[in-house]
Design an enzyme around this catalytic site. Structure first.
Site, short mmCIF file in Angstrom:
data_model
loop_
_atom_site.label_atom_id
_atom_site.label_comp_id
_atom_site.label_asym_id
_atom_site.label_seq_id
_atom_site.Cartn_x
_atom_site.Cartn_y
_atom_site.Cartn_z
N ASP A 1 0.83 -1.21 0.00
CA ASP A 1 0.00 0.00 0.00
C ASP A 1 0.86 1.26 0.00
O ASP A 1 1.67 1.47 0.90
CB ASP A 1 -0.92 0.00 1.23
CG ASP A 1 -2.09 0.94 1.09
OD1 ASP A 1 -1.88 2.11 0.74
OD2 ASP A 1 -3.24 0.51 1.34
N HIS B 1 -3.05 -0.24 -2.59
CA HIS B 1 -4.28 0.43 -2.16
C HIS B 1 -5.33 0.35 -3.27
O HIS B 1 -5.02 0.51 -4.44
CB HIS B 1 -3.95 1.90 -1.86
CG HIS B 1 -4.96 2.60 -1.04
ND1 HIS B 1 -4.96 2.57 0.35
CD2 HIS B 1 -6.00 3.40 -1.39
CE1 HIS B 1 -5.95 3.31 0.81
NE2 HIS B 1 -6.61 3.82 -0.23
#
Length: 232
Positions: free
Chosen positions: A170, A201
């Site tokens: 992420d 993400h």
């Protein structure tokens, strides 16, 4: 295909729109779907429709109603992505969780009782976490909530089931941040944390460039099982 309903804000400042998807029969429970910074866009509406198809009353509130009502953009369009990052700076998490509380009450009224769950994505993942600390929602699921580390001091208040999904790659939630989340939450038996290797993400977007089917399908299956167990 759903419709719209209005819910009154608890602070008396007005009312806001909620996308509503109804099951074909009496709802087994309600699930509130909390948007990313892109508004109640096609992807969020589809997620609500999918929950309705599984027998739940699904509600997706317009979290930006106070400053950008009806906001709806596509994260795959660079200009719209940039605009969303600017718009989200106006969002107040404390007011947002108040609005979620209003939707929880509306959901229970629509069902004349019954359990309520929340699932949120990105910004909505942080809201889902706060719902677990500040409301009496029955079960919460947060996908890659970048704001969670800001509110870990509230972790002691979690007394209902909470499932959190994170991407190991992420770009917005570092390994250090995830470590702080684990340190604060791993000792709470109400909380489960899942991490997904090789994805970034937004991996559980309904569609689009950010979605990673392999990880998304696993996370979505875990979420379905989680709600089936705790909202029954």
């Amino acid at each position: 295909m759903g419709d719209r309903m209005d819910v009154a804000a608890l602070d008396g400042s007005g009312s806001f729109s909620v996308y509503r998807a109804l099951p074909s029969g009496p709802p087994k429970a309600a699930i509130i779907v909390i948007q990313e910074i892109f508004g109640v866009n096609a992807g969020i509406r589809q997620k609500a429709d999918d929950w309705a198809a599984l027998g739940y009353l699904a509600l997706a509130p317009d979290m930006f109603w106070r400053f950008a009502p009806g906001y709806d953009v596509n994260p795959d369009v660079p200009e719209e992505m940039a605009d969303a990052f600017e718009i989200r700076t106006k969002f107040n998490f404390n007011k947002g969780i108040e609005d979620v509380e209003a939707v929880i009450r509306a959901a229970r009224a629509l069902m004349t009782g019954g359990k309520v769950g929340i699932v949120g994505f990105c910004m909505g993942g942080g809201i889902a976490y706060l719902a677990a600390t500040r409301t009496d929602v029955d079960a919460s699921v947060g996908f890659y909530g970048a704001a969670i580390p800001l509110y870990l001091a509230e972790a002691h208040a979690i007394a209902k089931p909470l499932l959190l999904h994170f991407a190991e790659e992420d770009g917005f939630i570092s390994q250090e941040a995830r470590g702080k989340i684990h340190a604060a939450l791993d000792g709470n038996h109400h909380v489960a944390i899942e991490e997904y290797a090789g994805v970034d993400h937004g991996f559980a977007d309904t569609a689009g460039k950010r979605r990673s089917d392999t990880a998304a399908l696993i996370a979505e299956g875990r979420t379905r099982d989680f709600f089936a167990g705790y909202l029954a």
